[in-house]
Design an enzyme around this catalytic site. Structure first.
Site, PDB file in Angstrom:
ATOM      1  N   SER A 153       0.862  -1.186   0.000  1.00 26.34           N
ATOM      2  CA  SER A 153       0.000   0.000   0.000  1.00 26.34           C
ATOM      3  C   SER A 153       0.894   1.230   0.000  1.00 26.34           C
ATOM      4  O   SER A 153       2.073   1.146   0.393  1.00 26.34           O
ATOM      5  CB  SER A 153      -0.870  -0.001   1.267  1.00 26.34           C
ATOM      6  OG  SER A 153      -1.460   1.265   1.490  1.00 26.34           O
ATOM      7  N   TYR A 166      -2.783  -1.300  10.492  1.00 26.40           N
ATOM      8  CA  TYR A 166      -2.718  -1.482   9.033  1.00 26.40           C
ATOM      9  C   TYR A 166      -1.392  -0.942   8.467  1.00 26.40           C
ATOM     10  O   TYR A 166      -0.697  -1.631   7.711  1.00 26.40           O
ATOM     11  CB  TYR A 166      -3.914  -0.768   8.395  1.00 26.40           C
ATOM     12  CG  TYR A 166      -4.018  -0.935   6.896  1.00 26.40           C
ATOM     13  CD1 TYR A 166      -4.651  -2.042   6.339  1.00 26.40           C
ATOM     14  CD2 TYR A 166      -3.508   0.028   6.022  1.00 26.40           C
ATOM     15  CE1 TYR A 166      -4.767  -2.184   4.951  1.00 26.40           C
ATOM     16  CE2 TYR A 166      -3.621  -0.107   4.641  1.00 26.40           C
ATOM     17  CZ  TYR A 166      -4.257  -1.211   4.116  1.00 26.40           C
ATOM     18  OH  TYR A 166      -4.368  -1.358   2.749  1.00 26.40           O
TER      19      TYR A 166
HETATM   20  N1  LIG Z   1      -8.559  -0.619  -2.064  1.00 26.91           N
HETATM   21  C1  LIG Z   1      -7.505   0.148  -1.810  1.00 26.91           C
HETATM   22  O1  LIG Z   1      -7.579   1.375  -1.947  1.00 26.91           O
HETATM   23  C2  LIG Z   1      -6.213  -0.457  -1.371  1.00 26.91           C
HETATM   24  C3  LIG Z   1      -5.108   0.389  -1.278  1.00 26.91           C
HETATM   25  C4  LIG Z   1      -3.887  -0.137  -0.891  1.00 26.91           C
HETATM   26  C5  LIG Z   1      -3.772  -1.478  -0.616  1.00 26.91           C
HETATM   27  N2  LIG Z   1      -4.865  -2.293  -0.691  1.00 26.91           N
HETATM   28  C6  LIG Z   1      -4.673  -3.708  -0.384  1.00 26.91           C
HETATM   29  O2  LIG Z   1      -5.202  -4.500  -1.408  1.00 26.91           O
HETATM   30  C7  LIG Z   1      -5.570  -5.767  -0.863  1.00 26.91           C
HETATM   31  C8  LIG Z   1      -6.980  -6.116  -1.312  1.00 26.91           C
HETATM   32  O3  LIG Z   1      -7.897  -5.186  -0.768  1.00 26.91           O
HETATM   33  P1  LIG Z   1      -9.229  -4.707  -1.507  1.00 26.91           P
HETATM   34  O4  LIG Z   1      -9.177  -3.255  -1.578  1.00 26.91           O
HETATM   35  O5  LIG Z   1      -9.439  -5.482  -2.740  1.00 26.91           O
HETATM   36  O6  LIG Z   1     -10.312  -5.064  -0.387  1.00 26.91           O
HETATM   37  P2  LIG Z   1     -11.467  -6.177  -0.337  1.00 26.91           P
HETATM   38  O7  LIG Z   1     -12.030  -6.079   1.016  1.00 26.91           O
HETATM   39  O8  LIG Z   1     -12.348  -6.016  -1.523  1.00 26.91           O
HETATM   40  O9  LIG Z   1     -10.664  -7.540  -0.526  1.00 26.91           O
HETATM   41  C9  LIG Z   1      -9.906  -8.139   0.489  1.00 26.91           C
HETATM   42  C10 LIG Z   1      -9.931  -9.630   0.266  1.00 26.91           C
HETATM   43  O10 LIG Z   1      -9.137 -10.285   1.270  1.00 26.91           O
HETATM   44  C11 LIG Z   1      -9.899 -11.378   1.763  1.00 26.91           C
HETATM   45  N3  LIG Z   1      -9.453 -11.815   3.081  1.00 26.91           N
HETATM   46  C12 LIG Z   1      -9.563 -11.144   4.264  1.00 26.91           C
HETATM   47  N4  LIG Z   1      -9.083 -11.911   5.254  1.00 26.91           N
HETATM   48  C13 LIG Z   1      -8.642 -13.070   4.689  1.00 26.91           C
HETATM   49  C14 LIG Z   1      -8.060 -14.255   5.194  1.00 26.91           C
HETATM   50  N5  LIG Z   1      -7.809 -14.401   6.502  1.00 26.91           N
HETATM   51  N6  LIG Z   1      -7.733 -15.245   4.339  1.00 26.91           N
HETATM   52  C15 LIG Z   1      -8.002 -15.121   3.006  1.00 26.91           C
HETATM   53  N7  LIG Z   1      -8.569 -14.025   2.476  1.00 26.91           N
HETATM   54  C16 LIG Z   1      -8.891 -13.014   3.317  1.00 26.91           C
HETATM   55  C17 LIG Z   1     -11.337 -10.870   1.745  1.00 26.91           C
HETATM   56  O11 LIG Z   1     -12.270 -11.922   1.884  1.00 26.91           O
HETATM   57  C18 LIG Z   1     -11.353 -10.209   0.381  1.00 26.91           C
HETATM   58  O12 LIG Z   1     -11.533 -11.161  -0.639  1.00 26.91           O
HETATM   59  C19 LIG Z   1      -5.409  -5.664   0.652  1.00 26.91           C
HETATM   60  O13 LIG Z   1      -4.156  -6.236   1.027  1.00 26.91           O
HETATM   61  C20 LIG Z   1      -5.385  -4.160   0.871  1.00 26.91           C
HETATM   62  O14 LIG Z   1      -4.664  -3.796   2.026  1.00 26.91           O
HETATM   63  C21 LIG Z   1      -6.106  -1.807  -1.058  1.00 26.91           C
END
Ligand SMILES: NC(=O)c1ccc[n+]([C@@H]2O[C@H](COP(=O)([O-])OP(=O)(O)OC[C@H]3O[C@@H](n4cnc5c(N)ncnc54)[C@H](O)[C@@H]3O)[C@@H](O)[C@H]2O)c1
Length: 268
Positions: A153, A166
Site C-alpha cells: 500500500s 494497518y
Molecule cells: N482498495 C484500496 O484502496 C487499497 C489500497 C492499498 C492497498 N490495498 C490492499 O489491497 C488488498 C486487497 O484489498 P481490496 O481493496 O481489494 O479489499 P477487499 O475487502 O475487496 O478484498 C480483500 C480480500 O481479502 C480477503 N481476506 C480477508 N481476510 C482473509 C483471510 N484471513 N484469508 C483469506 N482471504 C482473506 C477478503 O475476503 C477479500 O476477498 C489488501 O491487502 C489491501 O490492504 C487496497
C-alpha cells in the site's frame, strides 16, 4: 495461445473473490495462467470469479483457506500442486482493516490485522518458495524460478493516523518483500510489491461512495481519479511475466501520484 504472457503458469491469488484480488485473478487468467481463486468467506463470489475466467477460455478453481492459518495455507498449496502440478506465481493480496485510534485499539484489532496482512503473506510466501525450489526453472514457461507479488500500500511509506495496525502491517511487508528478494535472488525467484493508492473496492467504500468523500479524496490524488482493480491487474501481469525479469525487490507505487504529496503543489 502463444501470444499470451502467462500460458501454462499457475498462479495463486489470495483474497481473490473481491476488489483488487478479483481484478488480478481476471487479468492473470486472461493472460493464460491457471488461477487459484483463494477465498475465506463468500464462496459464491469466488465461484463467480472462476466462471468469469472460464468464460474467456481460462482455467481456474476456487480454494478456501484463511491465509493466517498455517495448516489451511499448506493445504491450499497441496491442493494446487495436486491439480496443476506446481505453482509459478503467488499474489499475496488478502488483507483487511480494523481501524481505531491507537489509545482505543484492542489487542484483538491489532493482532487480527498483523496476522492476516503480514503473517499471512509470510505463510503463503514460505510455501511458494518451497515449491519453486523443489521444481526449479522450467524455461518453456518462464526464465525465473518463481514470482511473488506482495500487495502492499502507499501506507508502507505514508503514516496513517487511526490505522496504526494497518500501516504497520504494510511497513512490515516492505521489509519481508525486500528480504525475500535478497535471500532468493540467486535462485531466480523474483519478489516485488504493488503499492496501491486509493482503489475503488469494498475495503474503502467510505472514501468514495458520496460526492463529498470523493471530492475530498481527490485532494490527495494529482491525477484526479480513483483507481480501479483493472489498473492493478495490468501491473500484476507485468510483474508476473518475463517482461519484468530484471525487476526484483521493488515497491511499485500505483496511486495516481498520491506519493508525490498533492498538498505541496501550492504550499510548503
Ligand atoms: N482498495 C484500496 O484502496 C487499497 C489500497 C492499498 C492497498 N490495498 C490492499 O489491497 C488488498 C486487497 O484489498 P481490496 O481493496 O481489494 O479489499 P477487499 O475487502 O475487496 O478484498 C480483500 C480480500 O481479502 C480477503 N481476506 C480477508 N481476510 C482473509 C483471510 N484471513 N484469508 C483469506 N482471504 C482473506 C477478503 O475476503 C477479500 O476477498 C489488501 O491487502 C489491501 O490492504 C487496497
Amino acid at each position: 495461445m502463444a501470444d499470451k504472457k502467462l500460458t501454462s503458469q499457475t498462479a495463486i491469488v489470495t483474497g481473490a473473490n473481491s476488489g483488487i484480488g478479483e481484478g488480478v485473478a481476471l487479468a492473470l487468467g486472461n493472460e493464460g495462467a491457471n488461477v487459484i481463486v483463494n477465498y475465506v468467506t463468500n464462496p459464491d463470489a469466488a465461484n463467480a470469479v472462476v466462471e468469469k475466467i472460464k468464460s474467456f477460455g481460462g482455467n481456474a478453481i476456487a480454494i478456501k483457506a484463511d491465509v493466517s492459518n498455517e495448516g489451511e495455507v499448506i493445504n491450499m498449496f497441496q491442493q494446487t500442486i495436486a491439480q496443476f502440478g506446481t505453482v509459478d506465481i503467488l499474489v499475496n493480496n488478502a488483507g483487511l482493516q480494523k481501524d481505531a485510534r491507537l489509545h482505543e485499539m484492542t489487542l484483538a484489532q491489532w493482532q487480527l490485522v498483523i496476522d492476516i496482512n503480514l503473517t499471512g503473506q509470510f505463510l503463503c510466501a514460505r510455501e511458494a518458495i518451497k515449491e519453486f525450489l523443489r521444481r526449479g526453472i522450467v524455461p518453456e514457461r518462464s526464465v525465473a524460478c518463481g514470482k511473488i507479488i506482495c500487495m502492499s500500500s502507499v501506507h508502507e511509506m505514508i503514516p496513517w493516523a487511526g490505522h496504526a495496525n494497518y500501516a504497520t502491517s504494510k511497513g512490515g511487508i516492505k521489509m519481508l518483500m525486500q528480504t525475500m528478494a535478497q535471500e532468493y535472488g540467486r535462485e531466480k525467484i523474483r519478489v516485488n510489491s504493488i503499492c496501491p493508492g486509493a482503489i475503488k473496492t469494498p475495503i474503502n467504500t467510505a472514501a468514495w461512495s458520496t460526492p463529498e468523500a470523493y471530492n475530498s479524496l481527490m485532494n490527495l490524488i494529482p491525477y484526479n481519479r480513483i483507481g480501479v482493480p483493472e489498473d492493478i491487474g495490468k501491473l500484476a501481469v507485468f510483474l508476473s511475466s518475463d517482461d519484468s525479469d530484471y525487476i526484483t525487490g521493488a515497491s511499485i507505487f500505483i496511486d495516481g501520484g498520491m506519493t508525490v504529496f498533492e498538498g505541496f503543489a501550492t504550499g510548503g
